[in-house]
Design a protein around this motif. Structure first.
Motif, PDB file in Angstrom:
ATOM      1  N   PRO A 195      51.706  29.107  13.530  1.00 31.42           N
ATOM      2  CA  PRO A 195      50.865  27.855  13.525  1.00 31.42           C
ATOM      3  C   PRO A 195      49.536  27.958  13.393  1.00 31.42           C
ATOM      4  CG  PRO A 195      52.723  28.006  15.267  1.00 31.42           C
ATOM      5  CD  PRO A 195      52.260  29.204  14.572  1.00 31.42           C
ATOM      6  N   LEU A 196      48.918  28.995  14.080  1.00 33.35           N
ATOM      7  CA  LEU A 196      47.567  29.508  13.815  1.00 33.35           C
ATOM      8  C   LEU A 196      47.239  29.694  12.288  1.00 33.35           C
ATOM      9  CD1 LEU A 196      46.926  31.794  17.119  1.00 33.35           C
ATOM     10  CD2 LEU A 196      45.680  29.394  16.571  1.00 33.35           C
ATOM     11  N   ILE A 197      47.604  30.510  11.606  1.00 35.19           N
ATOM     12  CA  ILE A 197      47.477  30.706  10.352  1.00 35.19           C
ATOM     13  C   ILE A 197      47.482  29.345   9.575  1.00 35.19           C
ATOM     14  CG2 ILE A 197      48.312  32.123   8.208  1.00 35.19           C
ATOM     15  CD1 ILE A 197      49.578  34.025  10.523  1.00 35.19           C
ATOM     16  N   PHE A 198      48.729  28.738   9.561  1.00 34.75           N
ATOM     17  CA  PHE A 198      48.754  27.159   8.638  1.00 34.75           C
ATOM     18  C   PHE A 198      47.358  26.443   9.202  1.00 34.75           C
ATOM     19  CE2 PHE A 198      53.635  27.776   8.866  1.00 34.75           C
ATOM     20  CZ  PHE A 198      53.567  28.474   7.640  1.00 34.75           C
ATOM     21  N   PHE A 199      47.148  26.585  10.415  1.00 34.83           N
ATOM     22  CA  PHE A 199      46.131  25.632  10.907  1.00 34.83           C
ATOM     23  C   PHE A 199      44.807  26.071   9.998  1.00 34.83           C
ATOM     24  CE2 PHE A 199      42.141  25.045  13.597  1.00 34.83           C
ATOM     25  CZ  PHE A 199      42.279  23.747  13.628  1.00 34.83           C
ATOM     26  N   ALA A 200      44.562  27.338  10.031  1.00 31.82           N
ATOM     27  CA  ALA A 200      43.498  27.878   9.257  1.00 31.82           C
ATOM     28  C   ALA A 200      43.303  27.396   7.745  1.00 31.82           C
ATOM     29  CB  ALA A 200      43.283  29.164   9.565  1.00 31.82           C
ATOM     30  N   HIS A 201      44.727  27.598   7.365  1.00 32.80           N
ATOM     31  CA  HIS A 201      44.683  27.274   5.859  1.00 32.80           C
ATOM     32  C   HIS A 201      44.410  25.774   5.749  1.00 32.80           C
ATOM     33  CE1 HIS A 201      45.991  30.958   3.964  1.00 32.80           C
ATOM     34  NE2 HIS A 201      46.929  31.136   4.818  1.00 32.80           N
ATOM     35  N   GLY A 202      44.909  24.858   6.438  1.00 31.58           N
ATOM     36  CA  GLY A 202      44.809  23.477   6.366  1.00 31.58           C
ATOM     37  C   GLY A 202      43.307  22.948   6.621  1.00 31.58           C
ATOM     38  N   ALA A 203      42.533  23.774   7.755  1.00 34.43           N
ATOM     39  CA  ALA A 203      41.196  23.469   8.238  1.00 34.43           C
ATOM     40  C   ALA A 203      40.363  23.540   7.026  1.00 34.43           C
ATOM     41  CB  ALA A 203      40.831  24.377   9.420  1.00 34.43           C
ATOM     42  N   ARG A 204      40.559  24.540   6.073  1.00 35.79           N
ATOM     43  CA  ARG A 204      39.761  24.879   5.001  1.00 35.79           C
ATOM     44  C   ARG A 204      39.616  24.048   3.914  1.00 35.79           C
ATOM     45  NH1 ARG A 204      40.565  30.649   6.716  1.00 35.79           N
ATOM     46  NH2 ARG A 204      42.373  30.901   5.330  1.00 35.79           N
ATOM     47  N   ARG A 205      40.874  23.077   3.901  1.00 40.02           N
ATOM     48  CA  ARG A 205      41.034  22.214   2.899  1.00 40.02           C
ATOM     49  C   ARG A 205      40.750  20.637   3.110  1.00 40.02           C
ATOM     50  NH1 ARG A 205      44.244  26.939   2.231  1.00 40.02           N
ATOM     51  NH2 ARG A 205      44.407  27.431   0.133  1.00 40.02           N
ATOM     52  N   LEU A 206      40.605  20.637   4.158  1.00 37.86           N
ATOM     53  CA  LEU A 206      40.634  19.054   4.923  1.00 37.86           C
ATOM     54  C   LEU A 206      39.212  18.737   5.462  1.00 37.86           C
ATOM     55  CD1 LEU A 206      44.091  18.731   6.271  1.00 37.86           C
ATOM     56  CD2 LEU A 206      43.239  17.613   3.995  1.00 37.86           C
ATOM     57  N   ARG A 207      38.937  17.424   5.412  1.00 38.65           N
ATOM     58  CA  ARG A 207      37.677  17.050   6.366  1.00 38.65           C
ATOM     59  C   ARG A 207      37.959  17.084   7.779  1.00 38.65           C
ATOM     60  NH1 ARG A 207      36.971  11.614   5.180  1.00 38.65           N
ATOM     61  NH2 ARG A 207      39.231  11.423   4.202  1.00 38.65           N
ATOM     62  N   LEU A 208      36.857  17.186   8.372  1.00 38.32           N
ATOM     63  CA  LEU A 208      37.136  17.304   9.894  1.00 38.32           C
ATOM     64  C   LEU A 208      37.688  16.047  10.413  1.00 38.32           C
ATOM     65  CD1 LEU A 208      33.993  19.249  11.037  1.00 38.32           C
ATOM     66  CD2 LEU A 208      36.341  19.966  11.175  1.00 38.32           C
ATOM     67  N   VAL A 209      37.500  14.872   9.943  1.00 42.77           N
ATOM     68  CA  VAL A 209      37.853  13.847  10.450  1.00 42.77           C
ATOM     69  C   VAL A 209      39.450  13.529  10.268  1.00 42.77           C
ATOM     70  CG1 VAL A 209      37.508  12.315   8.377  1.00 42.77           C
ATOM     71  CG2 VAL A 209      37.186  10.983  10.669  1.00 42.77           C
ATOM     72  N   THR A 210      39.680  14.061   9.055  1.00 44.73           N
ATOM     73  CA  THR A 210      41.394  14.004   8.748  1.00 44.73           C
ATOM     74  C   THR A 210      42.010  15.137   9.681  1.00 44.73           C
ATOM     75  OG1 THR A 210      40.866  13.855   6.441  1.00 44.73           O
ATOM     76  CG2 THR A 210      43.136  14.377   7.080  1.00 44.73           C
ATOM     77  N   LEU A 211      41.298  16.256   9.780  1.00 44.27           N
ATOM     78  CA  LEU A 211      41.914  17.290  10.848  1.00 44.27           C
ATOM     79  C   LEU A 211      42.077  16.861  12.416  1.00 44.27           C
ATOM     80  CD1 LEU A 211      42.966  20.102  10.249  1.00 44.27           C
ATOM     81  CD2 LEU A 211      41.043  20.844  11.309  1.00 44.27           C
ATOM     82  N   GLY A 212      41.129  16.014  12.718  1.00 44.51           N
ATOM     83  CA  GLY A 212      40.831  15.456  13.720  1.00 44.51           C
ATOM     84  C   GLY A 212      41.969  14.532  14.321  1.00 44.51           C
ATOM     85  N   MET A 213      42.206  13.650  13.273  1.00 38.57           N
ATOM     86  CA  MET A 213      43.227  12.693  13.450  1.00 38.57           C
ATOM     87  C   MET A 213      44.534  13.118  13.761  1.00 38.57           C
ATOM     88  SD  MET A 213      42.106   9.210  11.779  1.00 38.57           S
ATOM     89  CE  MET A 213      41.776   9.956  10.089  1.00 38.57           C
ATOM     90  N   MET A 214      44.888  14.084  12.678  1.00 40.83           N
ATOM     91  CA  MET A 214      46.198  15.165  12.802  1.00 40.83           C
ATOM     92  C   MET A 214      46.565  15.688  14.093  1.00 40.83           C
ATOM     93  SD  MET A 214      46.212  16.015   8.920  1.00 40.83           S
ATOM     94  CE  MET A 214      48.000  16.539   8.903  1.00 40.83           C
ATOM     95  N   GLN A 215      45.233  16.251  14.709  1.00 41.59           N
ATOM     96  CA  GLN A 215      45.564  17.195  15.973  1.00 41.59           C
ATOM     97  C   GLN A 215      46.465  16.398  16.868  1.00 41.59           C
ATOM     98  OE1 GLN A 215      41.924  18.195  18.209  1.00 41.59           O
ATOM     99  NE2 GLN A 215      41.090  16.342  17.074  1.00 41.59           N
ATOM    100  N   TYR A 216      46.636  15.391  16.981  1.00 45.02           N
ATOM    101  CA  TYR A 216      47.352  14.412  17.979  1.00 45.02           C
ATOM    102  C   TYR A 216      48.803  14.372  17.816  1.00 45.02           C
ATOM    103  CZ  TYR A 216      42.664  12.947  19.564  1.00 45.02           C
ATOM    104  OH  TYR A 216      41.261  13.106  20.045  1.00 45.02           O
TER     105      TYR A 216
END
Length: 302
Positions: free
Chosen positions: A225-246
């Motif tokens: 999950p940490l590796i997938f998260f790192a890959h996703g974080a580099r490709r998405l805006r923080l606001v999108t990532l912030g909403m998805m974390q819930y």
């Protein structure tokens, strides 16, 4: 939507879904005491991450991280924080407190904002202050109604928020950082497992083959999950990532209530309601900032 963003959404969603469903994994290993399970998680994570570093030829990043004296101190601190967080999480899940873990991870982003204000001198606007106050009211209501502090949720939120703060300060990539953190924790973890083996108390002799496979797979369950998260974080805006974390605490909440039948009284609904209101304000603030940035960019192009 471009391909990079699509890939980011897939990676991020996969990481949050895996984190949200992780209680199922640890519940299947209920026969293993929490401390022993934690030690296995640390040791097998070390081997799994080492294999990934070898495959990706990224050992130079580990060497760079270890060459920095301040970095080593910070990595030692972050390893202690993540070790505490993992232990509390495993113990809570296997002792019928999945709902409490969900509450803790709902509160984490608000705790991140508060720590940023205290330690990083980041400005706290009115909406962020209101969001934090809603969460604080939820904790206060819990204390008044139950007569005790929601220690599981708070410990998870505080330890993970401080972990994020330390990792932000040292700016080490997730994979080499995780290797160093698990390497720091491995000697004492391995020593404890060896002591259990010699005393005849180690669980591998008492559990089924399937459970042993799951025990050895704890490293992959932790790292993927940490590796997938790192890959996703580099490709998405923080606001999108912030909403998805819930996604992850929402899945954990549903597991706790509907699968594991943990109590969810009206009082708990009030507590979660206050925290959810804080989250709604927090997300609204993030979305408004994103809208303002887009408007400025649009105006500058006219």
């Amino acid at each position: 939507m471009n391909k990079d963003t699509q890939d980011g959404l897939v990676y991020a969603a996969a990481s949050f879904i895996m984190w949200g469903l992780l209680p199922i994994y640890w519940k299947s290993l209920e026969a293993v005491p929490a401390l022993e399970l934690l030690c296995n998680r640390i040791v097998w994570s070390l081997f799994f991450v080492a294999a990934l570093l070898s495959y990706k030829k990224r050992w130079a990043e580990v060497k760079t991280a270890l060459a920095d004296k301040k970095g080593k101190i910070l990595l030692t601190l972050s390893s202690c924080l993540i070790g505490l967080n993992w232990f509390i999480y495993i113990w809570a899940v296997n002792h019928g407190h999945v709902v409490d873990t969900s509450m803790g991870y709902y509160m984490t982003p608000l705790m991140n904002t508060l720590l940023g204000f205290i330690f990083m001198k980041e400005k706290l606007n009115r909406l962020q202050f209101i969001a934090i106050m809603f969460a604080a009211c939820g904790v206060a209501y819990s204390i008044v109604d139950y007569g005790h502090v929601p220690y599981i949720a708070l410990t998870l939120a505080v330890s993970f928020a401080f972990y994020g703060l330390v990792r932000k300060i040292m700016k080490v990539e997730s994979l080499p950082g995780l290797f160093v953190e698990t390497a720091i924790l491995t000697p004492i973890s391995a020593a404890y497992l060896i002591w259990l083996a010699f005393s005849g108390e180690i669980s591998i002799y008492k559990i089924s083959i399937v459970e042993n496979i799951l025990l050895f797979g704890a490293g992959a369950a932790t790292s993927l999950p940490l590796i997938f998260f790192a890959h996703g974080a580099r490709r998405l805006r923080l606001v999108t990532l912030g909403m998805m974390q819930y996604i992850s605490p929402s899945l954990a909440l549903m597991l706790g209530v509907f699968v594991y039948k943990e109590p969810f009284s009206p009082s708990r609904l009030v507590i979660f309601g206050l925290i959810w209101m804080g989250i709604a304000v927090y997300v609204a603030d993030g979305m408004s900032k994103n809208f303002k940035i887009k408007s400025k960019i649009s105006n500058s192009l006219k």
